[in-house]
Write a protein that holds these residues in place. Structure first.
Motif, PDB file in Angstrom:
ATOM      1  N   ALA A  91      11.933   9.562   7.105  1.00 35.89           N
ATOM      2  CA  ALA A  91      11.232   8.284   6.904  1.00 35.89           C
ATOM      3  C   ALA A  91      10.323   8.001   8.102  1.00 35.89           C
ATOM      4  CB  ALA A  91      12.244   7.155   6.731  1.00 35.89           C
ATOM      5  N   LYS A  92      10.801   8.318   9.299  1.00 40.80           N
ATOM      6  CA  LYS A  92       9.994   8.105  10.508  1.00 40.80           C
ATOM      7  C   LYS A  92       8.733   8.968  10.447  1.00 40.80           C
ATOM      8  CE  LYS A  92      10.425  10.387  14.208  1.00 40.80           C
ATOM      9  NZ  LYS A  92      11.104  11.143  15.262  1.00 40.80           N
ATOM     10  N   ARG A  93       8.904  10.233  10.062  1.00 40.17           N
ATOM     11  CA  ARG A  93       7.750  11.135   9.988  1.00 40.17           C
ATOM     12  C   ARG A  93       6.745  10.670   8.945  1.00 40.17           C
ATOM     13  NH1 ARG A  93      10.742  15.725  11.348  1.00 40.17           N
ATOM     14  NH2 ARG A  93      11.275  16.040   9.170  1.00 40.17           N
ATOM     15  N   THR A  94       7.249  10.189   7.820  1.00 39.31           N
ATOM     16  CA  THR A  94       6.349   9.666   6.780  1.00 39.31           C
ATOM     17  C   THR A  94       5.549   8.493   7.332  1.00 39.31           C
ATOM     18  OG1 THR A  94       7.964  10.300   5.111  1.00 39.31           O
ATOM     19  CG2 THR A  94       6.272   8.737   4.427  1.00 39.31           C
TER      20      THR A  94
ATOM     21  N   ASP B  27       0.833  -1.207   0.000  1.00 41.29           N
ATOM     22  CA  ASP B  27       0.000   0.000   0.000  1.00 41.29           C
ATOM     23  C   ASP B  27       0.864   1.252   0.000  1.00 41.29           C
ATOM     24  OD1 ASP B  27      -2.622  -1.297   0.276  1.00 41.29           O
ATOM     25  OD2 ASP B  27      -1.826  -1.972   2.205  1.00 41.29           O
ATOM     26  N   TYR B  28       1.988   1.185   0.689  1.00 45.44           N
ATOM     27  CA  TYR B  28       2.901   2.332   0.751  1.00 45.44           C
ATOM     28  C   TYR B  28       4.339   1.859   0.580  1.00 45.44           C
ATOM     29  CZ  TYR B  28      -1.021   4.676   3.075  1.00 45.44           C
ATOM     30  OH  TYR B  28      -2.248   5.206   3.381  1.00 45.44           O
ATOM     31  N   VAL B  29       5.120   2.667  -0.112  1.00 50.23           N
ATOM     32  CA  VAL B  29       6.554   2.409  -0.237  1.00 50.23           C
ATOM     33  C   VAL B  29       7.265   3.644   0.317  1.00 50.23           C
ATOM     34  CG1 VAL B  29       8.462   1.953  -1.825  1.00 50.23           C
ATOM     35  CG2 VAL B  29       6.201   0.955  -2.272  1.00 50.23           C
ATOM     36  N   VAL B  30       8.029   3.454   1.393  1.00 51.69           N
ATOM     37  CA  VAL B  30       8.685   4.589   2.053  1.00 51.69           C
ATOM     38  C   VAL B  30      10.193   4.484   1.847  1.00 51.69           C
ATOM     39  CG1 VAL B  30       9.123   5.681   4.304  1.00 51.69           C
ATOM     40  CG2 VAL B  30       6.849   4.747   3.789  1.00 51.69           C
ATOM     41  N   VAL B  31      10.773   5.527   1.306  1.00 56.53           N
ATOM     42  CA  VAL B  31      12.222   5.535   1.062  1.00 56.53           C
ATOM     43  C   VAL B  31      12.945   5.977   2.332  1.00 56.53           C
ATOM     44  CG1 VAL B  31      14.095   6.489  -0.347  1.00 56.53           C
ATOM     45  CG2 VAL B  31      11.827   6.141  -1.358  1.00 56.53           C
ATOM     46  N   ASN B  32      13.864   5.148   2.777  1.00 56.49           N
ATOM     47  CA  ASN B  32      14.648   5.523   3.963  1.00 56.49           C
ATOM     48  C   ASN B  32      15.960   6.173   3.523  1.00 56.49           C
ATOM     49  OD1 ASN B  32      15.624   5.879   6.513  1.00 56.49           O
ATOM     50  ND2 ASN B  32      16.130   3.719   6.850  1.00 56.49           N
ATOM     51  N   ASP B  33      15.833   7.452   3.167  1.00 59.85           N
ATOM     52  CA  ASP B  33      17.002   8.216   2.755  1.00 59.85           C
ATOM     53  C   ASP B  33      17.550   8.903   3.991  1.00 59.85           C
ATOM     54  OD1 ASP B  33      18.883   9.509   1.339  1.00 59.85           O
ATOM     55  OD2 ASP B  33      17.527  10.655   0.062  1.00 59.85           O
TER      56      ASP B  33
END
Ligand code: 5GP
Length: 193
Positions: A174-177, A163-169
């Protein structure tokens, strides 16, 4: 607000453990699921905290009675997510399952009992950096390294099923997203799924 089941996956080395730890620290309305396993407790592990330690027979009984959201075998031992435990916990809090792609696919099939189940994948900013980091650890044989890299590729290729893809840059971003996703999903109803 509705308590929800969040499944978080991502290739090895992407930092999902760190992110999950931060989410749990900052949100008392979130908890981590406790899995069942047939492996023996390691030093310092407590029954019901790291795992529910079961005998092979006990684990098989749970498979037979349909009490796993998903289960799998790793290194000759069984591991699974207990459905009754998760349902019970869900009355109090939203739950995070940190689980691989195969497990996530199995869990998603239980939406009839759980309402919407939210699948989130953490990905690296670029795969080459992640791969060279895994190679750089240098602690593995050629063969296990090859397997690990193939697995990282495979997990990454499954991201469209999430459902979601979060980039850990950047860890903080990333935590806030993730926190925004959790907020949005716990305020969202089950209609129009
Ligand atoms: P360990 O024995 O080192 O705690 O875990 C071994 C492997 O089992 C890890 O790759 C871990 O991700 C996986 N594992 C732990 N719990 C579960 C679970 O509930 N379901 C599945 N499918 N794998 C799990």
């Amino acid at each position: 607000m509705k308590n929800r089941l969040f499944v978080i996956s991502g290739p090895a080395g992407v930092g999902k453990g760190t992110l999950v730890k931060l989410l749990l620290q900052e949100d008392p309305a979130l908890t981590l699921s406790v899995s069942c396993t047939t492996r023996a407790p390691r030093k310092g592990e407590v029954q019901g905290r790291e795992y529910f330690f079961l005998t092979k027979e006990g684990f098989q009984d749970r498979i037979d009675s349909g009490d796993f959201l998903e289960w799998d075998e790793h290194f000759g031992n069984f591991y699974g997510t207990p459905k009754s435990f998760v349902l019970e916990q869900l009355e109090e809090k939203s739950i995070i399952l940190e689980i691989d792609v195969a497990g996530a696919r199995q869990v998603k099939q239980h939406e009839a009992d759980f309402g919407r189940i939210v699948l989130i994948m953490i990905v690296p900013p670029d795969m080459e950096t992640l791969k060279s980091r895994l190679v750089g650890r240098g602690s593995e044989t050629e063969e296990t390294l090859k397997n690990r890299l193939a697995r990282v590729e495979y997990e990454y290729a499954q991201k469209d099923k999430y459902d979601y893809v979060v980039v850990n840059d950047n860890l903080e971003e990333a935590k806030r997203t993730l926190q925004n996703i959790i907020l949005q999903e716990t305020n969202r109803g089950d209609k129009h799924d």
